[in-house]
Structure formats: C-alpha cells, structure tokens
Design a protein around this motif. Structure first.
Motif, mmCIF file in Angstrom:
data_model
loop_
_atom_site.group_PDB
_atom_site.id
_atom_site.type_symbol
_atom_site.label_atom_id
_atom_site.label_comp_id
_atom_site.label_asym_id
_atom_site.label_seq_id
_atom_site.Cartn_x
_atom_site.Cartn_y
_atom_site.Cartn_z
ATOM 1 N N SER A 21 0.839 -1.206 0.000
ATOM 2 C CA SER A 21 0.000 0.000 0.000
ATOM 3 C C SER A 21 0.870 1.251 0.000
ATOM 4 N N GLY A 22 0.585 2.176 -0.900
ATOM 5 C CA GLY A 22 1.337 3.420 -0.983
ATOM 6 C C GLY A 22 2.677 3.283 -1.673
ATOM 7 N N LYS A 23 3.011 2.088 -2.125
ATOM 8 C CA LYS A 23 4.305 1.853 -2.777
ATOM 9 C C LYS A 23 4.123 1.568 -4.270
ATOM 10 N N LEU A 24 5.209 1.758 -5.017
ATOM 11 C CA LEU A 24 5.231 1.446 -6.441
ATOM 12 C C LEU A 24 5.649 -0.004 -6.644
ATOM 13 N N VAL A 25 5.001 -0.676 -7.583
ATOM 14 C CA VAL A 25 5.387 -2.036 -7.973
ATOM 15 C C VAL A 25 5.798 -1.973 -9.443
ATOM 16 N N LEU A 26 7.081 -2.189 -9.696
ATOM 17 C CA LEU A 26 7.653 -1.977 -11.026
ATOM 18 C C LEU A 26 8.240 -3.283 -11.555
ATOM 19 N N PRO A 27 8.344 -3.415 -12.893
ATOM 20 C CA PRO A 27 9.150 -4.517 -13.416
ATOM 21 C C PRO A 27 10.615 -4.281 -13.074
ATOM 22 N N GLY A 28 11.379 -5.345 -12.904
ATOM 23 C CA GLY A 28 12.809 -5.195 -12.669
ATOM 24 C C GLY A 28 13.463 -4.466 -13.830
ATOM 25 N N MET A 29 14.383 -3.570 -13.521
ATOM 26 C CA MET A 29 15.067 -2.818 -14.569
ATOM 27 C C MET A 29 16.061 -3.733 -15.301
ATOM 28 N N ILE A 30 16.247 -3.472 -16.587
ATOM 29 C CA ILE A 30 17.211 -4.209 -17.408
ATOM 30 C C ILE A 30 18.287 -3.225 -17.836
ATOM 31 N N ASP A 31 19.489 -3.419 -17.338
ATOM 32 C CA ASP A 31 20.601 -2.499 -17.624
ATOM 33 C C ASP A 31 21.391 -3.074 -18.791
ATOM 34 N N ASP A 32 21.330 -2.403 -19.932
ATOM 35 C CA ASP A 32 21.925 -2.992 -21.142
ATOM 36 C C ASP A 32 23.415 -2.692 -21.300
ATOM 37 N N GLN A 33 24.023 -2.033 -20.296
ATOM 38 C CA GLN A 33 25.453 -1.770 -20.413
ATOM 39 C C GLN A 33 26.111 -1.648 -19.041
ATOM 40 N N VAL A 34 26.805 -2.705 -18.629
ATOM 41 C CA VAL A 34 27.585 -2.647 -17.389
ATOM 42 C C VAL A 34 28.964 -3.251 -17.640
ATOM 43 N N HIS A 35 29.896 -2.894 -16.756
ATOM 44 C CA HIS A 35 31.244 -3.460 -16.741
ATOM 45 C C HIS A 35 31.473 -3.982 -15.324
ATOM 46 N N PHE A 36 31.332 -5.296 -15.142
ATOM 47 C CA PHE A 36 31.445 -5.881 -13.797
ATOM 48 C C PHE A 36 32.855 -6.390 -13.502
ATOM 49 N N ARG A 37 33.794 -6.191 -14.459
ATOM 50 C CA ARG A 37 35.241 -6.294 -14.209
ATOM 51 C C ARG A 37 35.797 -7.701 -14.042
ATOM 52 N N GLU A 38 34.975 -8.716 -14.265
ATOM 53 C CA GLU A 38 35.470 -10.077 -14.110
ATOM 54 C C GLU A 38 35.429 -10.794 -15.452
ATOM 55 N N PRO A 39 36.537 -11.389 -15.885
ATOM 56 C CA PRO A 39 37.780 -11.641 -15.165
ATOM 57 C C PRO A 39 38.803 -10.518 -15.322
ATOM 58 N N GLY A 40 39.847 -10.592 -14.508
ATOM 59 C CA GLY A 40 41.071 -9.828 -14.725
ATOM 60 C C GLY A 40 41.169 -8.484 -14.052
ATOM 61 N N LEU A 41 40.016 -7.916 -13.647
ATOM 62 C CA LEU A 41 40.044 -6.588 -13.031
ATOM 63 C C LEU A 41 39.248 -6.595 -11.722
ATOM 64 N N THR A 42 39.288 -7.736 -11.038
ATOM 65 C CA THR A 42 38.384 -7.939 -9.911
ATOM 66 C C THR A 42 38.761 -7.156 -8.657
ATOM 67 N N HIS A 43 39.889 -6.444 -8.680
ATOM 68 C CA HIS A 43 40.162 -5.525 -7.565
ATOM 69 C C HIS A 43 39.211 -4.332 -7.613
ATOM 70 N N LYS A 44 38.614 -4.085 -8.778
ATOM 71 C CA LYS A 44 37.665 -2.973 -8.931
ATOM 72 C C LYS A 44 36.228 -3.399 -8.604
#
Length: 445
Positions: free
Chosen positions: A48-71
């Motif tokens: 009640s009083g809250k928004l119910v949304l579809p999960g967002m789809i992020d079409d561009q991320v850099h999660f740094r794995e493999p090789g840059l996992t210190h970031k």
C-alpha cells in the motif's frame, strides 16, 4: 519455493499505473488483478502506498570479471544491482582477457551462473581480427556484439574501416558501439598537453573528448548501418547534437538504429567537475547543461530509446590520481533507479515513461524473452519502491566493491524495499539474499 502475493501496490506497466495485486507463483507472474484471494501458504506483502515496477534491465555494465576484480566482480556488482532494482544486466567484453573468443565468452557465463544474483548476459567483443569468432555467436543466448570505435582495454579498438564494414555486413545480431573518434581525441589531447603539460585540469575532459569526436563517430556508424542494413545500437549518447541522428517516427520494434543514454549524462554537467573531479570522469565525457537538456528532450520524444548505467567501477585510489592517470568510469547500478525517481518527483519524466525506458524498451530492443514487463506468464522480476522514504548515500550503505559512489552525500527520497529475481526475494529491507542466483537471459531470435 516461496510464492508471494503483493497487495495494494501501484502497479506500473505498459504505460499505465493502477492499484492492484500481483501474484508470484513458481518464479512467474501468475495473476495481476484486484482483491486476489490466495490460501495461507502464500506469503503476503502489503505494498500500500508503494510502487510495484518490473525489474530494470541495464543494457550496459562493466562488472570487471575476469582480470580486473580488484575494482569489482560479478558477485559484488550484481549484489549492488539487485539492491538498486536492476534484475537483469548485459555486461561488456572489455575485461582481461577481452571476451573476443567464444571460449572466453562462455567462461564468463559459467562464472555468472555460479555467483550472479541478477539475471545476466554478456556481449561478444569485436576486434580488427576476430570476425570468424564473432560470426559463431549464438543469437538465442548472447545479447549481441560490442564494438569500441574509440580506445578501450586491450585489443578492442576497431579502427579498420574494411573490417568494420565486414562485421556490419556479416551478422544479423545487434551491434552495440562505443562511438568516439580516436583521431579527434588524440589531436585534442596533444593540444592540451602542449598547453598544460601533465597537469591537465579534469574540467578539460569534455573538451578533449569533445562533441565533435562523438558526433563524427556516431554519424559514421549510422551511415555504415544504413549502407549495410545492420542492426545498430549506439551506447551512451552524451551530446545534444548526436540526438539529431535518430528517429522517433517508427515503433521501437521496427527500428534498425537505436540509441541509449546513461544516468550520469542525465544528472551531471560540466559544472560538476569543480566538486566531483575524476569521480565523474566517464567516456564519453559529461558535457554541458545544453547537452544534458538535449538528451532529456530526445529521451522524452523517443529519439533515445533506453536508459542504462555504463556501470564501470574503479578503486578510490585509481580515481584519486591526476586527470591523465585516473581511469574513466564509475559505479552506478545501486543508485540509478532512485536517481531517476528524483526526476519523476521533479516532473521531468513520468513514472510510466521511466519504466518504459529502463525496463520495457531494453527488453524490446534486445528481444529479451519474457522479461521487462509486469505481465502474466512473465518471469517474476519485480521491484517494490517506497517513494516517500528519504535516505542519504554514504560509505556505510554502498554495496559496490570499490566502496564509493559519485552520489555520495546525495539525499534520495525513494528507497527500494524489495527486489524479486525470478520469483525469489533477492533483496528486502537492506539485505541481499545470497541463497539464489540469477538466470542466463534468452532472446526471442
């Protein structure tokens, strides 16, 4: 598996907002309606009083794995994503090693299956010499091809026109591009080094990585797509001038050439470098207020099709270096949705349009199977938002592995209270449930 009834929330989907109930059963949205009656085995959440949304789809991320996992890594950054209401992501190939062979690409998928809390896909990277590998890409379970038309990690700068034309001509897969003209950037950088030596002020970043560099590269890519019939998606527009290259007179599903804008280009301007410095140093650069307003205009009139983050974490130590030595990029997945909800409060964009650009349209554009909408029969990727819950970003509540955010000190008036990924309650009241993992995205191609 626990089933859930979300009651009395303001459901936002397909251009409409209405108060209703949403039933999640066995990982899918079973029913959307009013006053749904269920048995006592189903857990009820009062929205009640809250928004119910579809999960967002992020079409561009850099999660740094493999090789840059210190970031950052797939586990840490997907945790931040679900806390921010992003339930699916498409990750880019400029890791170490670059994802430019099918074997390396599949290793990333295997790793994500083990550790990602969000749903995932990974782009295949193109280079000047891997066309054969690119053409092996499976359109059913890989989001698309990524080309860097400006400098990037390793061997990923595609600057051979003959190779570019061959890639564009040879695949029906979506080709996503980072479009900045390398020659223009090098020329501008040389001029600034002559003037400032090694002490170039960060305020010069949008002059070095200029409007001209962006427009020249974007327009060339579009010209090539028109010539070859390729399916082109231009990542992270940063200038008002570039928006003139895109159409809004045909439905998204029929567009062959599409565009994205990122949260930081909608939020910051070049005036913010004085305070934020390298912490808002991105490629392409954050530019002028005129550019920001032009991007908003194009987003609202549908020349720009999707919103993304270009989430790209670096350590605090790396970002604290001098302008020339500090890397470009910053972490955003935890704070993108709440930042955009501030623009809803300000009347700049409607909640329905926000959901369209950050959930529906990425699903349409990439042809994601049964995600991006609140629809019966779709995967239950659902986000509940309390839009009257103020909080401030600080180091104690940042989930990125790098431990900082360009939004530190910013007070937001909306808070993500629940995130469901495939029907599992992945995040609730500040805690990420690490028991369940996301799924590999599939595409209707």
């Amino acid at each position: 598996m626990t089933n859930y009834l979300i009651k009395n929330g303001t459901i936002v989907t397909e251009g409409k907002s209405f108060v209703g109930d949403l039933l999640i059963e066995n990982g899918y949205i079973k029913k959307i309606g009013h006053n749904l009656q269920v048995d006592s085995t189903i857990q009820t959440i009062d929205a009640s009083g809250k928004l119910v949304l579809p999960g967002m789809i992020d079409d561009q991320v850099h999660f740094r794995e493999p090789g840059l996992t210190h970031k950052g890594d797939i586990q840490s950054e997907s945790r931040a994503a679900v806390a921010g209401g992003i339930t699916s992501f498409i990750e880019q190939p400029n890791t170490v090693p670059n994802a430019v062979t099918q074997d390396i690409l599949e290793e990333k998928y295997k790793r994500a299956a083990e550790v990602s809390f969000a749903n995932y896909s990974f782009m295949m990277g193109g280079t000047n010499d891997n066309l054969e590998e690119v053409l092996k890409t499976n359109p059913r379970n890989v989001a698309g091809i990524k080309l860097f038309l400006g400098s990037s990690t390793g061997n990923m700068l595609v600057d051979n026109q003959e190779v570019l034309e061959k890639i564009f001509s040879s695949t029906s897969l979506l080709i996503a591009v980072h479009a900045e003209d390398e020659g223009t950037i090098r020329k501008n950088l040389a001029e600034h080094k002559e003037k400032y030596g090694e002490d170039i002020p960060v305020q010069c970043h949008p002059v070095i990585r200029s409007e001209e560099a962006c427009y020249l590269s974007s327009s060339k890519a579009i010209e090539l797509a028109k010539k070859t019939g390729a399916r082109l998606h231009v990542f992270h527009l940063s200038t008002a001038k570039e928006t003139e290259l895109f159409r809004n007179d045909i439905p998204l599903k029929d567009k062959k050439i599409t565009a994205e804008v990122c949260v930081h280009h909608l939020w910051f301007t070049d005036k913010d470098y004085a305070v934020k410095g390298n912490f808002i140093k991105w490629n392409p650069a954050v530019k002028s207020e005129v550019d920001r307003e032009g991007l908003w205009k194009a987003l609202l009139d549908d020349r720009i099709d999707v919103i993304a983050t270009d989430h790209a974490p670096h350590t605090l130590e790396e970002k604290s270096k001098s302008y020339l030595n500090a890397p470009s990029g910053g972490p955003l997945v935890q704070h993108a949705l709440v930042a955009l909800l501030e623009s809803v409060k300000q009347g700049r964009i409607t909640i329905e349009k926000l959901v369209e650009k950050f959930a529906h349209n990425p699903a349409i554009l990439f042809q994601v199977e049964k995600r991006g909408f609140l629809k019966e029969g779709y995967h239950a990727d659902v986000v509940i938002v309390d839009s009257e819950s103020e909080w401030t970003v600080d180091k104690s509540n940042i989930l990125y592995k790098c431990g900082w955010s360009p939004f530190e000190g910013t007070a937001f008036s909306s808070k993500i209270t629940h995130t469901f990924v495939n029907g599992f309650l992945a995040y609730a009241d500040g805690v990420v449930n690490t028991e369940h993992k996301g799924q590999r995205l599939l595409f209707e191609r």
